[in-house]
Motif scaffolding. Structure first.
Motif, PDB file in Angstrom:
ATOM      1  N   SER A   1       0.776  -1.165  -0.064  1.00 53.56           N
ATOM      2  CA  SER A   1      -0.100  -0.079   0.009  1.00 53.56           C
ATOM      3  C   SER A   1       0.808   1.207   0.194  1.00 53.56           C
ATOM      4  O   SER A   1       1.831   1.164   0.578  1.00 53.56           O
ATOM      5  CB  SER A   1      -0.771  -0.022   1.375  1.00 53.56           C
ATOM      6  OG  SER A   1      -1.248   1.310   1.493  1.00 53.56           O
ATOM      7  N   GLU A   2       0.254   2.305  -0.572  1.00 56.70           N
ATOM      8  CA  GLU A   2       1.032   3.770  -0.674  1.00 56.70           C
ATOM      9  C   GLU A   2       1.269   4.295   0.741  1.00 56.70           C
ATOM     10  O   GLU A   2       2.227   4.731   1.244  1.00 56.70           O
ATOM     11  CB  GLU A   2       0.147   4.481  -1.310  1.00 56.70           C
ATOM     12  CG  GLU A   2       0.832   5.937  -1.293  1.00 56.70           C
ATOM     13  CD  GLU A   2      -0.338   6.927  -1.929  1.00 56.70           C
ATOM     14  OE1 GLU A   2      -1.308   7.151  -1.650  1.00 56.70           O
ATOM     15  OE2 GLU A   2       0.171   8.015  -2.562  1.00 56.70           O
ATOM     16  N   GLU A   3       0.326   3.663   1.815  1.00 54.52           N
ATOM     17  CA  GLU A   3       0.453   3.999   3.210  1.00 54.52           C
ATOM     18  C   GLU A   3       1.349   3.382   3.974  1.00 54.52           C
ATOM     19  O   GLU A   3       1.442   3.765   5.344  1.00 54.52           O
ATOM     20  CB  GLU A   3      -0.910   4.046   3.842  1.00 54.52           C
ATOM     21  CG  GLU A   3      -1.980   4.983   3.148  1.00 54.52           C
ATOM     22  CD  GLU A   3      -1.608   6.436   2.876  1.00 54.52           C
ATOM     23  OE1 GLU A   3      -0.825   6.835   3.814  1.00 54.52           O
ATOM     24  OE2 GLU A   3      -2.132   7.131   2.099  1.00 54.52           O
ATOM     25  N   MET A   4       2.156   2.139   3.470  1.00 54.05           N
ATOM     26  CA  MET A   4       2.870   1.380   4.483  1.00 54.05           C
ATOM     27  C   MET A   4       4.507   1.137   3.624  1.00 54.05           C
ATOM     28  O   MET A   4       4.399   0.979   2.544  1.00 54.05           O
ATOM     29  CB  MET A   4       2.183  -0.048   4.342  1.00 54.05           C
ATOM     30  CG  MET A   4       0.887  -0.222   5.092  1.00 54.05           C
ATOM     31  SD  MET A   4       0.188  -1.710   5.339  1.00 54.05           S
ATOM     32  CE  MET A   4       0.233  -2.311   3.567  1.00 54.05           C
TER      33      MET A   4
ATOM     34  N   PHE B   1      -2.077  -1.062  -3.661  1.00 54.34           N
ATOM     35  CA  PHE B   1      -3.037  -0.129  -3.851  1.00 54.34           C
ATOM     36  C   PHE B   1      -3.071   1.219  -3.157  1.00 54.34           C
ATOM     37  O   PHE B   1      -1.850   1.370  -2.463  1.00 54.34           O
ATOM     38  CB  PHE B   1      -4.502  -0.587  -3.170  1.00 54.34           C
ATOM     39  CG  PHE B   1      -4.018  -1.373  -1.743  1.00 54.34           C
ATOM     40  CD1 PHE B   1      -4.437  -0.284  -0.646  1.00 54.34           C
ATOM     41  CD2 PHE B   1      -3.753  -2.419  -1.315  1.00 54.34           C
ATOM     42  CE1 PHE B   1      -4.204  -0.817   0.787  1.00 54.34           C
ATOM     43  CE2 PHE B   1      -3.610  -2.864  -0.183  1.00 54.34           C
ATOM     44  CZ  PHE B   1      -3.921  -2.158   1.177  1.00 54.34           C
ATOM     45  N   ASP B   2      -3.755   2.072  -3.604  1.00 55.99           N
ATOM     46  CA  ASP B   2      -3.599   3.371  -2.873  1.00 55.99           C
ATOM     47  C   ASP B   2      -5.209   3.550  -2.258  1.00 55.99           C
ATOM     48  O   ASP B   2      -6.215   3.681  -3.011  1.00 55.99           O
ATOM     49  CB  ASP B   2      -3.457   4.602  -3.999  1.00 55.99           C
ATOM     50  CG  ASP B   2      -3.444   5.857  -3.506  1.00 55.99           C
ATOM     51  OD1 ASP B   2      -3.821   6.127  -2.016  1.00 55.99           O
ATOM     52  OD2 ASP B   2      -3.522   6.925  -4.255  1.00 55.99           O
ATOM     53  N   PRO B   3      -5.158   3.311  -0.851  1.00 59.47           N
ATOM     54  CA  PRO B   3      -6.454   3.371  -0.237  1.00 59.47           C
ATOM     55  C   PRO B   3      -7.414   4.492  -0.384  1.00 59.47           C
ATOM     56  O   PRO B   3      -8.489   4.488  -0.526  1.00 59.47           O
ATOM     57  CB  PRO B   3      -6.087   2.732   1.059  1.00 59.47           C
ATOM     58  CG  PRO B   3      -4.605   3.534   1.383  1.00 59.47           C
ATOM     59  CD  PRO B   3      -4.165   3.323   0.177  1.00 59.47           C
ATOM     60  N   LEU B   4      -6.738   5.594  -0.502  1.00 62.01           N
ATOM     61  CA  LEU B   4      -7.659   6.679  -0.460  1.00 62.01           C
ATOM     62  C   LEU B   4      -7.022   7.855  -1.328  1.00 62.01           C
ATOM     63  O   LEU B   4      -6.144   8.623  -1.060  1.00 62.01           O
ATOM     64  CB  LEU B   4      -7.862   7.395   0.762  1.00 62.01           C
ATOM     65  CG  LEU B   4      -9.218   8.335   0.907  1.00 62.01           C
ATOM     66  CD1 LEU B   4     -10.430   7.790   0.275  1.00 62.01           C
ATOM     67  CD2 LEU B   4      -9.237   8.970   2.205  1.00 62.01           C
ATOM     68  N   ASP B   5      -6.881   7.764  -2.582  1.00 66.96           N
ATOM     69  CA  ASP B   5      -6.232   8.871  -3.597  1.00 66.96           C
ATOM     70  C   ASP B   5      -7.191  10.137  -3.363  1.00 66.96           C
ATOM     71  O   ASP B   5      -8.415  10.132  -3.324  1.00 66.96           O
ATOM     72  CB  ASP B   5      -6.299   8.273  -4.945  1.00 66.96           C
ATOM     73  CG  ASP B   5      -5.676   9.409  -5.913  1.00 66.96           C
ATOM     74  OD1 ASP B   5      -4.514   9.514  -5.854  1.00 66.96           O
ATOM     75  OD2 ASP B   5      -6.502   9.890  -6.766  1.00 66.96           O
ATOM     76  N   GLY B   6      -6.408  11.307  -3.367  1.00 65.47           N
ATOM     77  CA  GLY B   6      -6.778  12.472  -3.201  1.00 65.47           C
ATOM     78  C   GLY B   6      -7.501  13.052  -2.009  1.00 65.47           C
ATOM     79  O   GLY B   6      -8.190  13.841  -1.853  1.00 65.47           O
TER      80      GLY B   6
HETATM   81 MN    MN Z   1      -2.923   7.980  -0.954  1.00 64.27          MN
END
Ligand code: MN
Ligand code: MN
Length: 359
Positions: A91-94, A113-118
């Motif tokens: 993930s983009e977040e990890m 994945f990118d869980p919350l883009d923008g």
């Molecule tokens: Mn993101």
């Protein structure tokens, strides 16, 4: 209630009938859709959900993570890790890939994945999204870093969800790009946008012009020509759009054409661009190509970039084919030195377009 419409599950199962080597992909994509429904419900609560506002933690890219980023990341992990289709997630977040917990079986796929883009848009009630990419290793087992670092042309599926006035999921399994709208009453994703095709020509561009002075000359040239409109070499007026949400930009381009650019710029010379290859550029590149568009760094096809790092950045120019190819041509001309008549209009009092080659 319309009966007999094609749900996401039906669509995926039917597509996979002719792809016998991908028989576990359906269950994985249905889990991704379940995660997306959870995230859609979270995002829709807005300020009432208590998820907005900054926490102290920062992610790999040095951005402040919001509560919603953490929660949506967990939704993706926990909806998808258990089913036995995956060898690992990233993930983009990890910082590091997420291994499959000991108590679950291992499969061949990798979910990136990118869980919350923008996500900075979530505070202001503007569309956000979830982007995902599915890669594959040859055997089931625990994924190693080398399994993730594969070029986008090896993706077996890619997609995004957009949380706007309606929630949609847009998906490709390498045979076209398809859009599904969430029917909130039945909880089903319904096929509403079959075989999306991007118009090859467009008069609409999207770029953050506040960075103009940092752009490379081919991008300065392209945008200057768009802005010159009818009076310039293009001989046509253009519109500009900028939502600052990649998912929303790509969605607009899939449905009505356009070109989106986040080029390399000189603000931070060490960085190849802003968007992430694995979580953003590759899945969007596959969706755009499968809809008849093009996705480029300006110099190379995005899907052919060989990743060296999970979190690496890449310049992104995507959308209507003829415009993306024009930008690529401007890069080639710049490298060959044949665009020298072009001088940034910021610094030139000559007629910018007088020496332009006509095409
Ligand atoms: Mn993101
Ligand atoms: Mn993002």
């Amino acid at each position: 209630m319309q009966l007999g419409r094609t749900t996401l599950s039906k669509f995926v199962i039917e597509q996979l009938r002719s792809m016998p080597d991908q028989n576990d992909l359906g269950a994985l994509l249905i889990d991704v859709a379940a995660a997306v429904k959870t995230i859609s419900a979270m995002v829709a609560k807005g300020a009432l959900g208590g998820y907005l506002g900054a926490l102290d933690s920062t992610n790999v890219q040095g951005e402040v993570q919001k509560k919603l980023d953490v929660l949506t990341n967990e939704a993706m992990l926990h909806h998808c890790e258990w089913g036995g289709q995956l060898a690992g997630l990233a993930s983009e977040e990890m910082d590091e890939p997420w291994p499959i917990p000991d108590n679950y079986p291992r499969g061949r796929y990798l979910l990136v994945f990118d869980p919350l883009d923008g996500f900075s848009n979530s505070d202001i009630n503007v569309s956000v999204g979830t982007i995902f990419s599915v890669l594959m290793r040859s055997t089931a087992g625990d994924a190693e870093m080398g399994d993730f670092l594969r070029p986008g042309n090896e993706q077996v599926a890619a997609g995004y969800a957009i949380y706007g006035p309606s929630t949609m999921m847009v998906l490709t399994m390498g045979r076209g790009t398809y859009g599904f709208t969430l029917d909130r009453e039945s909880g089903n994703f319904i096929l509403t946008h079959p075989d999306i095709r991007i118009p090859e020509d467009t008069r609409e561009y999207a770029i953050n012009t506040s960075n103009e002075r940092f752009w490379e000359p081919p991008i300065q040239r392209y945008v200057a020509e768009c802005k010159a409109g009818k009076t310039g070499v293009r001989g046509a007026d253009f519109n500009m759009r900028w939502i600052a949400s990649l998912v929303a930009e790509v969605h607009r381009i899939l449905l009505r054409g356009g070109i989106f650019m986040y080029p390399k710029d000189s603000r931070e010379p060490g960085k190849a661009g802003r968007l992430r290859l694995m979580y953003e550029a590759n899945p969007m590149g596959m969706l755009i190509e499968q809809a008849g568009g093009a996705a480029s760094t300006g110099r190379n096809r995005i899907l052919d970039v060989a990743p060296e790092d999970l979190h690496q950045r890449v310049p992104v120019i995507l959308g209507s084919k003829n415009e993306v190819e024009r930008v690529e041509r401007y890069y080639k001309e710049h490298e060959a030195g044949t665009d020298r008549p072009f001088v940034s209009p910021l610094f030139s009092d000559r007629n910018l377009f007088s020496n332009e080659p006509r095409t």
